[in-house]
Design a protein around this motif. Structure first.
Motif, mmCIF file in Angstrom:
data_model
loop_
_atom_site.group_PDB
_atom_site.id
_atom_site.type_symbol
_atom_site.label_atom_id
_atom_site.label_comp_id
_atom_site.label_asym_id
_atom_site.label_seq_id
_atom_site.Cartn_x
_atom_site.Cartn_y
_atom_site.Cartn_z
ATOM 1 N N TYR A 68 0.858 -1.183 0.000
ATOM 2 C CA TYR A 68 0.000 0.000 0.000
ATOM 3 C C TYR A 68 0.890 1.227 0.000
ATOM 4 O O TYR A 68 1.835 1.328 0.789
ATOM 5 N N TYR A 104 1.277 5.638 -0.517
ATOM 6 C CA TYR A 104 0.566 6.892 -0.243
ATOM 7 C C TYR A 104 1.448 8.084 -0.598
ATOM 8 O O TYR A 104 2.680 8.016 -0.522
ATOM 9 N N TYR A 142 1.526 12.189 0.639
ATOM 10 C CA TYR A 142 1.029 13.248 1.499
ATOM 11 C C TYR A 142 1.807 14.513 1.161
ATOM 12 O O TYR A 142 2.898 14.457 0.606
ATOM 13 N N PHE A 154 -3.234 14.277 3.507
ATOM 14 C CA PHE A 154 -3.320 13.132 2.609
ATOM 15 C C PHE A 154 -3.621 13.586 1.181
ATOM 16 O O PHE A 154 -4.451 14.470 0.966
ATOM 17 N N SER A 201 -3.969 7.382 -2.030
ATOM 18 C CA SER A 201 -3.493 6.050 -1.662
ATOM 19 C C SER A 201 -3.607 5.140 -2.885
ATOM 20 O O SER A 201 -4.445 5.363 -3.769
ATOM 21 N N PHE A 202 -2.784 4.118 -2.917
ATOM 22 C CA PHE A 202 -2.614 3.317 -4.134
ATOM 23 C C PHE A 202 -2.401 1.880 -3.721
ATOM 24 O O PHE A 202 -1.575 1.576 -2.845
ATOM 25 N N TYR A 203 -3.165 0.989 -4.336
ATOM 26 C CA TYR A 203 -3.037 -0.435 -4.032
ATOM 27 C C TYR A 203 -3.400 -1.231 -5.265
ATOM 28 O O TYR A 203 -4.337 -0.871 -5.980
ATOM 29 N N SER A 223 -6.770 3.981 -4.637
ATOM 30 C CA SER A 223 -7.807 3.530 -3.718
ATOM 31 C C SER A 223 -8.649 4.693 -3.220
ATOM 32 O O SER A 223 -9.862 4.579 -3.077
ATOM 33 N N GLU A 224 -7.986 5.763 -2.920
ATOM 34 C CA GLU A 224 -8.678 6.919 -2.375
ATOM 35 C C GLU A 224 -7.862 8.166 -2.705
ATOM 36 O O GLU A 224 -6.634 8.096 -2.777
ATOM 37 N N PRO A 278 -3.610 -2.185 5.042
ATOM 38 C CA PRO A 278 -4.335 -0.913 5.209
ATOM 39 C C PRO A 278 -4.919 -0.779 6.615
ATOM 40 O O PRO A 278 -4.739 -1.624 7.456
ATOM 41 N N SER A 279 -5.587 0.289 6.809
ATOM 42 C CA SER A 279 -6.391 0.538 8.005
ATOM 43 C C SER A 279 -5.562 0.621 9.271
ATOM 44 O O SER A 279 -4.922 1.611 9.530
ATOM 45 N N THR A 280 -5.549 -0.408 10.084
ATOM 46 C CA THR A 280 -4.920 -0.263 11.389
ATOM 47 C C THR A 280 -3.414 -0.455 11.356
ATOM 48 O O THR A 280 -2.750 -0.272 12.357
ATOM 49 N N GLN A 313 1.966 3.241 8.752
ATOM 50 C CA GLN A 313 2.586 3.702 7.532
ATOM 51 C C GLN A 313 3.963 4.258 7.842
ATOM 52 O O GLN A 313 4.139 4.992 8.812
#
Lengths: 114, 112
Positions: free
Chosen positions: A31, A33, A35, A45, A48-50, A55-56, A98-100, A103
């Protein structure tokens, strides 16, 4: 210890020029990112890229921005036609999950648009 | 969107003093992260918190995940000159590849 690397450390460009900022994420991370941090402000931010796609993305990441993973190791951010307000530190980050998960950030590229 | 407010905005302390800073959110987070940024560098992760009420230490640093899941605290004991920098709290969003939302930062300066 593995780390995220970024090049160049400082890029100066003229308004309207295209720039490409480069990042080499940690090798087993999936994953990625980008920023940015305008001088004296908080880190924001961008994208994001996956799995080879975005992704977002934030409102900042408009049509002037694009990201690419051109090969198995690099992750790039392109700004097509730079504006004065694009001047900032740009940080690449990567994570295993991702998520928890956490990074890990690169040292940043300082972009100065004149 | 999610907003993280940190206080104080900046602080000057003397070497050897303890430091406390906090971060509050407008929404619930399931993870809290504390980063430190040295001048001209990228943020470096200090502590990660994963459970409400959790208290975690990393050397002289201690962080707590608030019970409401809308706040977190970072304490630094016996500060030293290399503690100088900006401390950011951050929380991940949700989604396939989550963005981090960063707080407004606390700038710490340590005098001898």
């Amino acid at each position: 210890e593995p780390e995220v690397t970024q090049t160049p450390s400082h890029q100066v460009t003229q308004m309207g020029q295209e720039v490409i900022l480069r990042c080499v994420p940690i090798s087993n991370h999936l994953y990625f990112y980008w920023y940015r941090q305008i001088l004296g402000q908080k880190v924001e931010f961008l994208v994001s890229f996956y799995n080879n796609e975005i992704s977002e993305k934030s409102e900042i990441f408009d049509d002037q921005f694009s990201v690419e993973r051109p090969d198995g190791s690099n992750f790039t951010l392109k700004i097509r036609s730079t504006k004065l307000e694009d001047s900032a530190m740009y940080f690449c980050a990567s994570s295993e999950a991702p998520s928890t998960d956490t990074q890990y950030f690169g040292p940043g590229t300082r972009l100065t648009v004149l | 969107g999610q907003q993280l407010n940190q206080s104080p905005q900046s602080m000057f302390i003397q070497e050897g003093e303890d430091v406390s800073m906090n971060c509050t959110s407008s929404s619930i987070f399931n993870t809290w992260l504390w980063y430190k940024q040295d001048p001209g560098e990228g943020p470096v992760l200090l502590i990660a918190l994963y459970k409400a009420g959790e208290l975690t230490s990393n050397g002289r640093l201690t962080a707590q995940f608030g019970i409401t899941r809308k706040d977190s605290f970072l304490n630094i004991s016996a500060s030293i000159p290399s503690d100088v920098g900006i401390y950011f709290c951050a929380g991940p969003g949700t989604g396939t590849a989550s963005k981090l939302t960063f707080g407004t930062g606390t700038r710490l300066q340590v005098t001898l």
